[in-house]
Design a protein around this motif. Structure first.
Motif, mmCIF file in Angstrom:
data_model
loop_
_atom_site.group_PDB
_atom_site.id
_atom_site.type_symbol
_atom_site.label_atom_id
_atom_site.label_comp_id
_atom_site.label_asym_id
_atom_site.label_seq_id
_atom_site.Cartn_x
_atom_site.Cartn_y
_atom_site.Cartn_z
ATOM 1 N N ASP A 87 0.827 -1.203 0.000
ATOM 2 C CA ASP A 87 0.000 0.000 0.000
ATOM 3 C C ASP A 87 0.866 1.259 0.000
ATOM 4 O O ASP A 87 0.446 2.311 -0.464
ATOM 5 N N LEU A 88 2.082 1.105 0.553
ATOM 6 C CA LEU A 88 3.061 2.180 0.529
ATOM 7 C C LEU A 88 4.217 1.796 -0.379
ATOM 8 O O LEU A 88 4.581 0.623 -0.464
ATOM 9 N N CYS A 89 4.778 2.792 -1.048
ATOM 10 C CA CYS A 89 5.974 2.561 -1.858
ATOM 11 C C CYS A 89 7.157 3.128 -1.094
ATOM 12 O O CYS A 89 7.175 4.322 -0.747
ATOM 13 N N SER A 90 8.139 2.289 -0.845
ATOM 14 C CA SER A 90 9.347 2.729 -0.148
ATOM 15 C C SER A 90 10.507 2.804 -1.128
ATOM 16 O O SER A 90 10.637 1.935 -2.004
ATOM 17 N N PRO A 91 11.374 3.794 -0.997
ATOM 18 C CA PRO A 91 12.542 3.864 -1.890
ATOM 19 C C PRO A 91 13.563 2.766 -1.631
ATOM 20 O O PRO A 91 14.367 2.460 -2.511
ATOM 21 N N VAL A 92 13.559 2.185 -0.425
ATOM 22 C CA VAL A 92 14.512 1.129 -0.083
ATOM 23 C C VAL A 92 13.744 -0.168 0.144
ATOM 24 O O VAL A 92 12.897 -0.239 1.045
ATOM 25 N N VAL A 93 14.027 -1.173 -0.673
ATOM 26 C CA VAL A 93 13.375 -2.473 -0.586
ATOM 27 C C VAL A 93 14.459 -3.534 -0.407
ATOM 28 O O VAL A 93 15.405 -3.595 -1.196
ATOM 29 N N TRP A 94 14.306 -4.369 0.646
ATOM 30 C CA TRP A 94 15.357 -5.303 1.033
ATOM 31 C C TRP A 94 16.666 -4.503 1.235
ATOM 32 O O TRP A 94 16.668 -3.552 2.003
ATOM 33 N N ASN A 95 17.706 -4.890 0.533
ATOM 34 C CA ASN A 95 18.959 -4.120 0.653
ATOM 35 C C ASN A 95 19.250 -3.381 -0.650
ATOM 36 O O ASN A 95 20.398 -3.234 -1.058
ATOM 37 N N HIS A 96 18.194 -2.879 -1.280
ATOM 38 C CA HIS A 96 18.348 -2.189 -2.567
ATOM 39 C C HIS A 96 17.706 -0.811 -2.539
ATOM 40 O O HIS A 96 16.609 -0.631 -1.994
ATOM 41 N N LEU A 97 18.392 0.150 -3.138
ATOM 42 C CA LEU A 97 17.779 1.425 -3.469
ATOM 43 C C LEU A 97 17.021 1.202 -4.769
ATOM 44 O O LEU A 97 17.616 0.861 -5.791
ATOM 45 N N ALA A 98 15.721 1.373 -4.736
ATOM 46 C CA ALA A 98 14.889 0.888 -5.840
ATOM 47 C C ALA A 98 14.862 1.815 -7.052
ATOM 48 O O ALA A 98 14.699 1.344 -8.176
ATOM 49 N N TYR A 99 15.036 3.124 -6.857
ATOM 50 C CA TYR A 99 14.817 4.077 -7.951
ATOM 51 C C TYR A 99 16.048 4.960 -8.141
ATOM 52 O O TYR A 99 16.586 5.501 -7.184
ATOM 53 N N ARG A 100 16.468 5.126 -9.408
ATOM 54 C CA ARG A 100 17.614 5.993 -9.679
ATOM 55 C C ARG A 100 17.191 7.423 -9.980
ATOM 56 O O ARG A 100 18.008 8.340 -9.957
ATOM 57 N N ASP A 101 15.922 7.635 -10.305
ATOM 58 C CA ASP A 101 15.392 8.986 -10.492
ATOM 59 C C ASP A 101 13.905 8.930 -10.178
ATOM 60 O O ASP A 101 13.469 8.075 -9.412
#
Length: 686
Positions: free
Chosen positions: A651-665
């Motif tokens: 329901d929420l989008c987080s920029p950090v998922v597991w041990n990854h930064l999910a989005y570069r921009d």
């Protein structure tokens, strides 16, 4: 934009040196209008969507004043002293600029998220040495975009003018020595025309290089220089012609300020409106163009545009226009970065009031008192002082903006395949083992960007690059940069299975047959439609086993104008494309990924222990109409359609998922995160 406080008159308090040339108060008023337009445009005042043309006004004025001063020096002394000219430029322009750069780097270190430190340091160095415009062009910066602008982005124009100030005096010295003033006018005229032609061509090829670099912008300064070379021959005849020309020129400038916007092809033919308008105002304000009326003893007739521009409120703003321009942009950007959002109306008013206070202080102290004293220094001393001061600013910037802390000391570890398939897990802090790191996020790109496989705007034929092992099952990846997001896991899969991957991708271009406007505002994107037709013909002539299609669907909502119903147009166009593919090809459409209002990595860098402060509701990051149209078009043509939002968000989008930064921009996944989602693609394709 650069506001050169060169001598529009002989009063040192205006930022210029003493001169025998009569003061042109109308030029100061013109500067006042130009800087006001730019500042209010950046504050987003309605009705001033073209306020950025203030830069063009200043380019013409600067070319006119500098060339005129050099010609008067030549007439008076029989020569032009290049060391003395360059020393004057350093002593007049460097102190306020270096002050603002130093203050900005300190403000960024104190208030801005740490992720902005390194790019600010980079831009501080390029701005200090006068090549910021080249740096922004190389990065493909869109000046008219509000997407993550540099805190020192406005220094691009100082680079243009400083480079012009190197080239113009050399051209003038050589030409005057060899051929005289008459030939100088011809040389300046030819160079100006050549630069204009280059600008018209380059804006259709690379808008950033056309916007930021001297060769395509020199014609605007050249128009002013040409007026100075023509001298009284450029003045409009006294009387009604002069009055009409002045009002027409001022009207052209104000019309551009009111009617131009981010969709105007700029710089290009439209740039003629403010440039010619400024030239007309300058020509109308020439002493010869002012009719000898009883008011001539104190100034031109009150019925002229020149008289309006010479009024004290406008000239007062013009006198302080250089520091006004220098201070306003960093205050706006640093304030927004510190708050993590756009400034609200009252906050914008506060930023403007602080801009005025700092600008007036800079003008009254540095410009009116400090700079006239520096102007008395010997040329060698002035240049040496400028070099030392510049080195000091670079050292200060490197000291306060070096080595930001960009993670906690807690690791998370890689998720298993089963955990990836079970669904995303947001990490509430920035782990020590996060990939990519915040410092490396900008470089987290698929290998497809390394060569010519992901084609640029001006390419209309797909290279059809192949990866993996020929002879096995063949998969074609088709679409724009959002399709490229899935290249790395698809290429790894092809290598693992002994299959072949073929890519047909193009920057900011859907493969469907819709008329798309160019993302950079340079007209219809005809290369896009031709490229899409080429891709379709290739897939028809050489069928593949599987076609994977993906697009940044919501990004085209404002770029497609077919029937006015984007959702229906996209659904129909996607269905047409899939229907035209060979029946032997299985077609899978991979849905779009979330689109953030701002790059989430910046927020994450300011909340290392509380990444949840940067999370947003998933519903705020998707365009349900575009997603439904994409799904309906795929299913109508018998293809499969796969949503991807639930691969990375709950329901929420987080920029950090597991041990990854999910989005570069704002709207692209990092390559490392896309690779982590490979099990999802495998399950879809299997």
């Amino acid at each position: 934009m650069h506001i050169d406080p060169d001598a529009s008159g002989g009063r040192p308090g205006g930022g210029g040196a003493r001169s025998t040339h009569p003061r042109r108060a109308d030029i100061q008023g013109l500067r006042g209008i130009a800087v006001t337009a730019v500042v209010l445009y950046h504050v987003r005042v309605p009705g001033l969507s073209g306020g950025y043309v203030g830069v063009d006004v200043f380019f013409v004025v600067s070319g006119f004043l500098v060339a005129g001063n050099l010609l008067r020096e030549h007439a008076r002394a029989g020569r032009i002293s290049l060391p003395r000219f360059w020393a004057r430029r350093v002593s007049r322009l460097a102190p306020p600029a270096l002050l603002v750069i130093a203050a900005t780097t300190l403000a960024v270190a104190v208030w801005a998220p740490p992720l902005l430190w390194v790019p600010t340091l980079r831009d501080a160095v390029s701005s200090t040495i006068g090549v910021a415009n080249i740096a922004f062009a190389r990065r493909g910066t869109d000046y008219l975009s509000t997407d993550s602008p540099s805190v020192l982005q406005h220094f691009w124009s100082l680079g243009v003018e400083e480079q012009f100030y190197v080239a113009l005096p050399i051209v003038m010295v050589v030409t005057l020595a060899i051929a005289g003033r008459r030939r100088l006018t011809a040389v300046v005229g030819v160079a100006t025309a050549a630069s204009f032609v280059l600008c018209l061509w380059l804006v259709t090829v690379s808008q950033p290089w056309a916007f930021f670099t001297l060769p395509s912008r020199a014609w605007e300064l050249g128009v002013g220089a040409l007026l100075a070379c023509l001298g009284t021959r450029a003045a409009l005849p006294a009387g009604w012609v002069s009055r009409a020309g002045g009002w027409l020129g001022l009207g052209g400038i104000l019309t551009a300020v009111a009617l131009f916007d981010e969709t105007t092809v700029f710089p290009g033919a439209a740039t003629l409106v403010p440039v010619v308008g400024t030239a007309l105002v300058l020509a109308a304000g020439s002493p010869r163009a002012i009719a000898p009326t009883p008011a001539a003893a104190t100034g031109p007739s009150a019925s002229t545009a020149t008289a309006l521009l010479a009024r004290r409120p406008l000239t007062a703003v013009g006198d302080a226009s250089y520091p006004l321009y220098l201070w306003h942009w960093p205050l706006l950007i640093v304030s927004a970065a510190a708050l993590g959002r756009d400034l609200r109306p009252l906050e914008l008013v506060g930023a403007c009031l602080l801009t005025v206070a700092l600008s007036v202080g800079t003008h009254l102290t540095l410009e009116r008192r400090g700079i006239p004293r520096l102007a008395r220094w010997r040329p060698r001393t002035s240049v040496l002082g400028g070099v030392v001061a510049s080195a000091g600013v670079v050292a200060l910037s490197a000291t306060v903006l070096s080595a930001p802390v960009l993670s906690t000391d807690r690791p998370v570890g890689d998720p298993t395949v089963a955990e990836v398939l079970a669904g995303p897990v947001a990490t509430p802090f920035v782990p020590r083992d996060m990939t990519p790191t915040l410092a490396d996020v900008d470089g987290s790109l698929p290998a497809l960007y390394d060569g010519d496989c992901h084609v640029d705007y001006d390419v209309d034929v797909s290279p059809g690059c192949t990866f993996g092992a020929p002879g096995g099952a063949t998969t074609a990846l088709v679409g724009d940069s959002h399709a490229v997001q899935w290249f790395s896991p698809l290429a790894a899969r092809a290598t693992r299975l002994g299959d072949e991957l073929v890519t047909h991708t193009k920057r900011s271009c859907p493969v469907v047959d819709l008329d798309v406007e160019h993302p950079l505002g340079t007209g219809d994107f005809t290369d896009c439609r031709e490229w899409g037709a080429d891709v379709l013909s290739r897939l028809q002539a050489d069928p593949v086993d599987t076609v994977v299609i993906s697009h940044a669907v919501s990004g085209y909502r404002d770029l497609v104008a077919e029937t006015g119903d984007f959702d229906a147009d996209w659904e129909a166009a996607l269905a047409r494309f899939i229907d035209a593919l060979p029946e032997t090809s299985r077609v899978i459409v991979v849905g779009d990924t979330p689109r953030w209002p701002d790059p989430p990595a910046v927020c994450v860098s300011a909340h290392l222990d509380d990444v949840g402060a940067c999370a947003l509701p998933t519903s705020a990051l998707v365009d349900p109409g575009a997603e439904d149209a994409d799904r309906a078009g795929a299913l109508a043509a018998g293809a499969s359609w796969q949503a991807t939002t639930d691969w990375m968000c709950t329901d929420l989008c987080s920029p950090v998922v597991w041990n990854h930064l999910a989005y570069r921009d704002t709207n692209h996944l990092t390559d490392e995160f896309a690779m982590r989602l490979a099990p999802r693609l495998d399950a879809l394709l299997d």
